[in-house]
Design a protein around this motif. Structure first.
Motif, PDB file in Angstrom:
ATOM      1  N   ALA A 121       0.836  -1.202   0.000  1.00  0.00           N
ATOM      2  CA  ALA A 121       0.000   0.000   0.000  1.00  0.00           C
ATOM      3  C   ALA A 121       0.867   1.245   0.000  1.00  0.00           C
ATOM      4  N   GLY A 122       0.196   2.371  -0.233  1.00  0.00           N
ATOM      5  CA  GLY A 122       0.872   3.645  -0.142  1.00  0.00           C
ATOM      6  C   GLY A 122       1.259   4.199  -1.491  1.00  0.00           C
ATOM      7  N   LEU A 123       2.014   5.268  -1.439  1.00  0.00           N
ATOM      8  CA  LEU A 123       2.575   5.919  -2.613  1.00  0.00           C
ATOM      9  C   LEU A 123       3.920   5.258  -2.876  1.00  0.00           C
ATOM     10  N   LEU A 124       3.997   4.448  -3.931  1.00  0.00           N
ATOM     11  CA  LEU A 124       5.183   3.640  -4.183  1.00  0.00           C
ATOM     12  C   LEU A 124       6.044   4.292  -5.256  1.00  0.00           C
ATOM     13  N   ALA A 125       7.290   4.585  -4.909  1.00  0.00           N
ATOM     14  CA  ALA A 125       8.237   5.164  -5.853  1.00  0.00           C
ATOM     15  C   ALA A 125       8.498   4.173  -6.983  1.00  0.00           C
ATOM     16  N   PRO A 126       8.969   4.652  -8.144  1.00  0.00           N
ATOM     17  CA  PRO A 126       9.276   3.718  -9.235  1.00  0.00           C
ATOM     18  C   PRO A 126      10.174   2.567  -8.809  1.00  0.00           C
ATOM     19  N   MET A 127      11.183   2.829  -7.983  1.00  0.00           N
ATOM     20  CA  MET A 127      12.073   1.765  -7.526  1.00  0.00           C
ATOM     21  C   MET A 127      11.343   0.733  -6.679  1.00  0.00           C
ATOM     22  N   ALA A 128      10.300   1.157  -5.958  1.00  0.00           N
ATOM     23  CA  ALA A 128       9.536   0.215  -5.138  1.00  0.00           C
ATOM     24  C   ALA A 128       8.536  -0.570  -5.971  1.00  0.00           C
ATOM     25  N   GLN A 129       8.082   0.009  -7.078  1.00  0.00           N
ATOM     26  CA  GLN A 129       7.165  -0.705  -7.968  1.00  0.00           C
ATOM     27  C   GLN A 129       7.902  -1.682  -8.875  1.00  0.00           C
ATOM     28  N   ALA A 130       9.150  -1.369  -9.196  1.00  0.00           N
ATOM     29  CA  ALA A 130       9.987  -2.247 -10.013  1.00  0.00           C
ATOM     30  C   ALA A 130      11.236  -2.568  -9.192  1.00  0.00           C
ATOM     31  N   PRO A 131      11.119  -3.428  -8.190  1.00  0.00           N
ATOM     32  CA  PRO A 131      12.196  -3.593  -7.204  1.00  0.00           C
ATOM     33  C   PRO A 131      13.345  -4.462  -7.723  1.00  0.00           C
ATOM     34  N   LEU A 132      14.514  -4.206  -7.170  1.00  0.00           N
ATOM     35  CA  LEU A 132      15.681  -5.069  -7.359  1.00  0.00           C
ATOM     36  C   LEU A 132      16.044  -5.756  -6.041  1.00  0.00           C
ATOM     37  N   GLY A 133      15.154  -5.663  -5.084  1.00  0.00           N
ATOM     38  CA  GLY A 133      15.370  -6.289  -3.788  1.00  0.00           C
ATOM     39  C   GLY A 133      14.167  -6.057  -2.899  1.00  0.00           C
ATOM     40  N   THR A 134      14.264  -6.526  -1.681  1.00  0.00           N
ATOM     41  CA  THR A 134      13.253  -6.252  -0.665  1.00  0.00           C
ATOM     42  C   THR A 134      13.662  -4.981   0.060  1.00  0.00           C
ATOM     43  N   TYR A 135      12.751  -4.021   0.095  1.00  0.00           N
ATOM     44  CA  TYR A 135      13.019  -2.723   0.732  1.00  0.00           C
ATOM     45  C   TYR A 135      12.107  -2.611   1.946  1.00  0.00           C
ATOM     46  N   THR A 136      12.679  -2.600   3.129  1.00  0.00           N
ATOM     47  CA  THR A 136      11.875  -2.592   4.351  1.00  0.00           C
ATOM     48  C   THR A 136      12.003  -1.265   5.088  1.00  0.00           C
ATOM     49  N   GLY A 137      11.101  -1.070   6.049  1.00  0.00           N
ATOM     50  CA  GLY A 137      11.170   0.093   6.924  1.00  0.00           C
ATOM     51  C   GLY A 137      11.940  -0.176   8.196  1.00  0.00           C
ATOM     52  N   TRP A 138      12.509  -1.361   8.353  1.00  0.00           N
ATOM     53  CA  TRP A 138      13.242  -1.742   9.562  1.00  0.00           C
ATOM     54  C   TRP A 138      14.629  -2.252   9.193  1.00  0.00           C
ATOM     55  N   SER A 139      15.528  -2.136  10.130  1.00  0.00           N
ATOM     56  CA  SER A 139      16.818  -2.814  10.047  1.00  0.00           C
ATOM     57  C   SER A 139      17.176  -3.294  11.441  1.00  0.00           C
ATOM     58  N   VAL A 140      18.045  -4.293  11.502  1.00  0.00           N
ATOM     59  CA  VAL A 140      18.382  -4.943  12.767  1.00  0.00           C
ATOM     60  C   VAL A 140      19.858  -4.720  13.078  1.00  0.00           C
ATOM     61  N   ARG A 141      20.136  -4.419  14.342  1.00  0.00           N
ATOM     62  CA  ARG A 141      21.498  -4.142  14.776  1.00  0.00           C
ATOM     63  C   ARG A 141      22.384  -5.387  14.722  1.00  0.00           C
ATOM     64  N   GLN A 142      23.661  -5.160  14.399  1.00  0.00           N
ATOM     65  CA  GLN A 142      24.646  -6.230  14.440  1.00  0.00           C
ATOM     66  C   GLN A 142      24.871  -6.675  15.885  1.00  0.00           C
ATOM     67  N   ARG A 143      25.497  -7.840  16.017  1.00  0.00           N
ATOM     68  CA  ARG A 143      25.648  -8.481  17.320  1.00  0.00           C
ATOM     69  C   ARG A 143      26.301  -7.574  18.363  1.00  0.00           C
ATOM     70  N   ARG A 144      27.349  -6.834  18.019  1.00  0.00           N
ATOM     71  CA  ARG A 144      28.092  -6.044  18.999  1.00  0.00           C
ATOM     72  C   ARG A 144      27.409  -4.719  19.340  1.00  0.00           C
ATOM     73  N   TYR A 145      26.306  -4.421  18.679  1.00  0.00           N
ATOM     74  CA  TYR A 145      25.714  -3.095  18.856  1.00  0.00           C
ATOM     75  C   TYR A 145      24.245  -3.162  19.285  1.00  0.00           C
ATOM     76  N   GLY A 146      23.877  -4.212  20.015  1.00  0.00           N
ATOM     77  CA  GLY A 146      22.496  -4.368  20.446  1.00  0.00           C
ATOM     78  C   GLY A 146      21.827  -5.471  19.661  1.00  0.00           C
ATOM     79  N   SER A 147      22.442  -6.609  19.640  1.00  0.00           N
ATOM     80  CA  SER A 147      22.082  -7.736  18.778  1.00  0.00           C
ATOM     81  C   SER A 147      20.577  -7.973  18.690  1.00  0.00           C
TER      82      SER A 147
END
Length: 685
Positions: free
Chosen positions: A569-595
């Motif tokens: 849903a939403g207003l999808l940019a051209p890159m999001a409509q024709a993706p070259l990957g999964t684009y998320t609104g979240w990212s997860v910290r590496q092990r040493r920085y709050g795993s």
């Protein structure tokens, strides 16, 4: 009532962009200087400002404060569009040219390169900036606001201050009490650590572990070259503005200091300064010093004023509206239209004693227990199902502006954005007629127009690289048409419970693909009902850290996803409509920085496998790039189709269609990490 005063002292005037002509608006010039304000602390127009009656006054009974200002305007004003575009900046930094003009970031824009693609100037806007954040320190060209310190009849005021510190590099031993070098610290009333409490915890909701008083100090480290061959020397200097931990801060852990601070700043005057500055540019003829309004020429005045702010300043706009500052001291509308971007459900929470305006608001890991996200959350009137309170961001029809509120996927995961358009228990709300809201699906909080290459920082995956700046330009045109001739923008594009595009975390988790090696978050940042003490509604936080109220939480929902994990849903940019990957609104910290905890306000880019051979090897459930597009020309064609459809809906400019197509060549490099050659049948060079 004593009238408010403003005096604009111009200290620098220079040609902008070497005299470049911007279409019908012609050449531009930059004016810089100081705005001097005087306001009556007893007047109704300032009554919402916390501690204003405790600020010193001059012999006329006025509270005085000053701010940096800058105005980028057509040299020949009548050639402009008679509209002022107010860039709230961000932590004192100018941002509008970067995001609307795709220009490089700078606080001193002067050259043709600093004009970027020239969009704002080609449209004829006068762009204005004012320092509104009163706790910043000088440096890097930041726009500053100087506000008074509140006192009790001249005696210092003290009170409880809380701050959190998270180290992202090894060996960190000192933080300013404010947490950031750019920001003033509230001095400790005493250097005796037994009168304060320092704790640490692994995650936001983990138990606090107290650090004994003798193991830390209010101090800083100085270092320099020694004598007699002793090499680099260090000295521990007592300081009422620094926290020193000799053993060092462990990366990723949350350290929390609660101490007695002194000398609170009257930071709510930032709202007053913005209101009075913009009102003068719209309506004033001469300032208190008798100098002409720099945006008035031969009687030609500003017809419309628009405000834009992103992140911190998007929240500032919402706070400005909620507290009633869009009515000036004569009851006139200040801004005709506003564009808060990536504000989520928050407000600024600047108008309280011992506020720290630079800090990121509450997220899963960072500053989770923040008062920034407090009811009301929506522009629509609603009821808080936990407390019974009723309210809305907009409640003054005579002076409320038109609103185009935009969030990315990151605000749904990190900043509780669903509450802007749902009830507090998670049901769809109808937005007011003067509000449009757009989710910029599958994009992240900070979407830099210029991305040299994918990067990770301390996240496990690449940061989200979806380009979205074209939406700023199109939506400003839509806002201007709405304010000028009543032509409404396209309907809001937001995820909703009614059609299944707004999901619980369990629903999202069931739909998200099982990508090998990818760690997903345990859920969006929760929003608990917190008790900050009985003075909270007067701007006084009396309970630090705050207490959770019987485990009560607000409903926080996230955008539903397709088989690739991209938002539907939403207003999808051209890159999001024709993706070259999964684009998320979240990212997860590496092990040493709050795993495993989410890394605040960032999203992820998880590339698709390039071809079927790679997909089979990695056992990735997502179709490969070649399977989707065939070759580079196929990818360009998909981007072109998406961009042209957005332009047909009035949500993208024709000039940006051409840009998107050009940037898609060669698989969108350097923004994307794609190894395929232009023709997959050829060998990569």
């Amino acid at each position: 009532m004593t009238p408010s005063e403003i005096d604009l002292v111009i200290t620098d005037r220079r040609t902008f962009a070497a005299g470049t002509t911007f279409g019908e608006a012609g050449a531009y010039e930059m004016l810089r200087g100081r705005a001097r304000f005087g306001v009556d602390p007893q007047a109704e127009a300032q009554s919402a400002v916390c501690d204003i009656t405790l600020a010193p006054v001059d012999d006329r009974g006025l509270v005085r404060f000053e701010a940096d200002f800058a105005i980028l305007r057509p040299v020949d004003l009548p050639r402009g569009n008679r509209r002022v575009f107010f860039d709230y900046g961000n932590r004192g930094n100018k941002r509008a040219l970067q995001f609307f003009n795709d220009a490089p970031p700078t606080n001193v824009p002067t050259t043709a390169a600093d004009a970027g693609n020239g969009f704002l100037m080609r449209r004829g806007y006068s762009v204005a900036w004012l320092g509104w954040q009163g706790d910043l320190l000088p440096g890097d060209g930041r726009m500053l606001l100087d506000v008074p310190v509140a006192t009790e009849q001249g005696r210092p005021i003290t009170g409880t201050v809380r701050a959190e510190y998270i180290a992202v590099e090894d060996g960190r031993k000192v933080f300013p009490l404010s947490t950031l070098t750019s920001t003033r610290s509230y001095p400790a009333a005493s250097l005796d650590t037994s009168k304060a409490r320092l704790t640490r915890r692994r995650y936001a909701l983990s138990p606090r572990e107290e650090i004994p008083h003798h193991r830390w100090a209010f101090a800083r480290l100085d270092q320099g070259g020694g004598v007699d061959g002793q090499g680099l020397e260090q000295a521990v200097i007592p300081s009422d503005s620094h926290l020193y931990l000799p053993e060092g801060f462990e990366t990723g852990w949350i350290y929390e200091l609660v101490y007695e601070g002194r000398d609170p700043l009257v930071l709510g005057l930032g709202h007053v300064g913005v209101r009075n500055f913009v009102s003068f540019l719209k309506h004033g003829e001469t300032d208190a010093g008798g100098k002409a309004n720099p945006l008035r020429d031969n009687g030609a005045a500003v017809e419309k004023a628009y405000a834009w702010g992103r992140s911190q300043t998007g929240r500032c706009i919402r706070d400005f509206l909620h507290l009633g500052f869009n009515a000036d001291d004569q009851g006139r509308r200040t801004f005709d239209g506003v564009m808060p971007h990536v504000a989520g459900a928050g407000k600024m929470w600047m108008n309280h004693r011992f506020a720290n305006l630079v800090l990121l608001p509450g997220q899963e890991h960072e500053n989770h227990f923040s008062p920034a996200d407090r009811f009301p959350f929506s522009y629509a009137r609603s009821k808080d199902h936990l407390t019974g309170q009723e309210g809305a961001i907009l409640s003054r029809p005579e002076t409320d502006p038109l609103v185009i509120h935009t969030d990315t996927a990151s605000e749904y995961w990190h900043r509780h954005a669903s509450l802007v358009h749902t009830s507090t228990d998670g049901k769809d709300l109808a937005l007011p007629e003067n509000v449009r809201m757009y989710l910029w699906g599958s994009s992240q909080h900070f979407a830099a127009p210029i991305v040299p290459a994918p990067s990770k920082g301390i996240a496990q995956e690449y940061f989200n690289i979806v380009a979205t700046s074209m939406f700023f330009r199109a939506l400003l045109d839509r806002l201007d048409a709405w304010a000028t001739d009543g032509t409404p923008p396209p309907a809001s594009r937001i995820p909703m419970r009614a059609d299944g595009s707004l999901a619980t975390h369990d629903e999202w988790s069931a739909a998200f693909p099982a990508i090998p090696g990818v760690v997903t978050p345990r859920g969006p940042s929760s929003l608990e009902l917190l008790d900050f003490g009985e003075g909270i509604d007067r701007g006084l936080v009396t309970k630090e850290p705050p207490e959770l109220v019987d485990g009560k939480t607000y409903a926080v929902l996230v955008p539903a996803v397709d088989r690739d994990g991209n938002d539907i849903a939403g207003l999808l940019a051209p890159m999001a409509q024709a993706p070259l990957g999964t684009y998320t609104g979240w990212s997860v910290r590496q092990r040493r920085y709050g795993s495993g905890a989410m890394l605040g306000i960032t999203g992820s880019y998880i590339p698709f496998p390039d071809d079927e051979e790679e997909r089979a090897q990695t056992r990735d459930p997502r179709p490969s790039v070649v399977e989707r597009y065939g070759d580079a020309e196929g990818y360009v064609a998909a981007i072109a189709a998406a961009a042209q459809a957005l332009a047909a809906d009035g949500l993208m400019l024709d000039e940006d269609v051409a840009r998107s197509i050009a940037e898609a060549s060669d698989w969108g490099r350097p923004r994307h990490d794609v190894r395929l050659p232009r023709n997959p049948m050829e060998k990569a060079s």
